[in-house]
Design an enzyme around this catalytic site. Structure first.
Site, PDB file in Angstrom:
ATOM      1  CG  ASN A 291      -4.789   4.089   0.598  1.00 40.98           C
ATOM      2  OD1 ASN A 291      -4.129   3.490  -0.240  1.00 40.98           O
ATOM      3  ND2 ASN A 291      -4.562   3.992   1.899  1.00 40.98           N
TER       4      ASN A 291
ATOM      5  CE  LYS B  94      -7.079   1.303   3.950  1.00 43.07           C
ATOM      6  NZ  LYS B  94      -5.809   1.721   4.592  1.00 43.07           N
TER       7      LYS B  94
ATOM      8  CD  GLU C 245      -2.229   1.224   3.023  1.00 46.47           C
ATOM      9  OE1 GLU C 245      -1.580   0.687   3.954  1.00 46.47           O
ATOM     10  OE2 GLU C 245      -3.336   1.772   3.206  1.00 46.47           O
TER      11      GLU C 245
ATOM     12  CD  GLU D 242      -5.336   4.770   5.876  1.00 47.18           C
ATOM     13  OE1 GLU D 242      -5.919   4.512   4.812  1.00 47.18           O
ATOM     14  OE2 GLU D 242      -4.802   3.911   6.597  1.00 47.18           O
TER      15      GLU D 242
ATOM     16  CB  CYS E 227      -3.927  -1.546   4.668  1.00 47.91           C
ATOM     17  SG  CYS E 227      -3.177  -1.691   6.310  1.00 47.91           S
TER      18      CYS E 227
ATOM     19  CG  ASN F  26       2.087   1.363   4.705  1.00 50.07           C
ATOM     20  OD1 ASN F  26       3.261   1.694   4.730  1.00 50.07           O
ATOM     21  ND2 ASN F  26       1.397   1.295   3.573  1.00 50.07           N
TER      22      ASN F  26
HETATM   23  N1  CDV Z   1      -2.904   1.352   6.627  1.00 51.93           N
HETATM   24  C1  CDV Z   1      -3.838   0.824   7.443  1.00 51.93           C
HETATM   25  O1  CDV Z   1      -4.988   0.685   7.061  1.00 51.93           O
HETATM   26  N2  CDV Z   1      -3.428   0.472   8.679  1.00 51.93           N
HETATM   27  C2  CDV Z   1      -4.318  -0.050   9.679  1.00 51.93           C
HETATM   28  C3  CDV Z   1      -3.854   0.320  11.064  1.00 51.93           C
HETATM   29  C4  CDV Z   1      -4.124   1.703  11.382  1.00 51.93           C
HETATM   30  C5  CDV Z   1      -4.538  -0.498  12.133  1.00 51.93           C
HETATM   31  C6  CDV Z   1      -4.441  -1.564   9.590  1.00 51.93           C
HETATM   32  O2  CDV Z   1      -5.577  -2.043   9.629  1.00 51.93           O
HETATM   33  O3  CDV Z   1      -3.428  -2.262   9.562  1.00 51.93           O
END
Ligand code: CDV
Length: 316
Positions: free
Chosen positions: A111, A128, A47, A147, A173, A198
């Site tokens: 995103n 996203k 990501e 975000e 993510c 991430n």
């Molecule tokens: N980049 C993300 O979406 N990270 C989230 C963190 C904030 C918990 C994740 O779900 O990994």
């Protein structure tokens, strides 16, 4: 004969605020070449793969954030070498980036992840949908997770594409924490789900052992792959980005729920699996024959209700 595809997860170590798009692209090209050396035909990158994980920083000026972190076009002059090399090597790939776009007369920020075919064509785009964190500045917090400030909720839905003789879907993510996202892909026949992430090692909201965060990441990956009878490739950007740690543990999970490969470092690292795309055939014919066993007439609340409400049954 069953279909096989050599899939690589190309994990990125840290990218700092001072790193340029060109230096990130150079590292991505090196990872691509390493994956090619392992025989990979499809490579999943993380990501927001061209910059540091910038939602951890508050910027008063969105214009400044736009110029530092977003891509107004993909590829751009700086990111083009990755697209050229992938086409030259005949490798398809997934990559995430911050998208700045003008649509219907206004500016949007998403995103985003794209799926690029081995011939260089853009096969699919996903924006996203599950955006974690907050939109307001939390100056007392150790770091931000903005975000909800920097991105709109994706407007393209959860989709799959015919891709390299498979049916492939994309997530990003935080989507990996929501069974609904995987099920919507599985209901469209997903055989591979590609996802970049991430994830900070530290929980912004309450003290949580970092090992527990990795544990959750792994049990989710194994259960989502198995319950949806799909290959799942989850690729981290990780390590200490300007002192902010994110965990690695990139994984390629089989439809059996078994981890077929897992990264060992928090640095640039490639893992690769010769994936039997038809491995899930028995599962899809029996236990997870959706058409035979699902009972959507009893799942209505899933789409009607967002937050939990206590509604005890009356009677036995
Ligand atoms: N980049 C993300 O979406 N990270 C989230 C963190 C904030 C918990 C994740 O779900 O990994």
């Amino acid at each position: 004969m069953s279909r096989h595809l050599k899939i690589a997860s190309a994990q990125l170590g840290p990218l700092h605020l001072s790193d340029t798009r060109s230096s990130a692209t150079k590292r991505l090209v090196n990872l691509l070449r390493e994956a090619h050396g392992m025989g990979a035909k499809f490579v999943v990158f993380p990501e927001l793969a061209f910059t540091t994980f910038f939602p951890r920083y508050w910027y008063d000026s969105q214009t400044e954030a736009d110029s530092k972190f977003y891509e107004a076009s993909i590829p751009s002059a700086e990111t083009q070498p990755l697209f050229d090399e992938a086409k030259k090597l005949g490798i398809g790939f997934y990559i995430g980036y911050a998208e700045l776009t003008q649509e219907e007369g206004r500016t949007h920020r998403f995103n985003t992840a794209i799926l690029v075919g081995p011939d260089g064509t853009l096969v699919g785009k996903y924006r996203k949908i599950h955006l974690p964190g907050h939109a307001e500045h939390k100056p007392q917090a150790a770091f931000q997770h903005l975000e909800k400030k920097y991105f709109e909720v994706g407007n393209l839905g959860f989709r799959v594409w015919r891709f390299m003789d498979t049916i492939t879907g994309m997530l990003i993510c935080n989507d990996r924490r929501w069974p609904e996202a995987f099920r919507v892909l599985a209901l469209q026949g997903a055989e591979i789900v590609a996802l970049g992430f991430n994830t900070p090692s530290e929980n912004l909201h309450y003290p949580e052992p970092p090992a527990l965060r990795v544990h959750h990441h792994l049990i989710m990956a194994q259960s989502m792959a198995f319950q949806n009878a799909t290959w799942l490739v989850e690729t981290a950007k990780c390590g200490f980005e300007d002192g902010n740690r994110m965990f690695g543990h990139s994984v390629i999970v089989a439809p059996t729920g078994e981890i077929a490969a897992q990264s060992l470092t928090e640095e640039d690292e490639v893992i690769c699996v010769n994936a039997d795309i038809d491995l899930a055939a028995n599962l899809k014919r029996t236990m997870f024959d959706f058409a035979a066993h699902r009972r959507p007439e009893h799942y209505q609340l899933i789409v009607e209700r967002v937050g939990a409400e206590v509604t005890p049954a009356k009677g036995p």
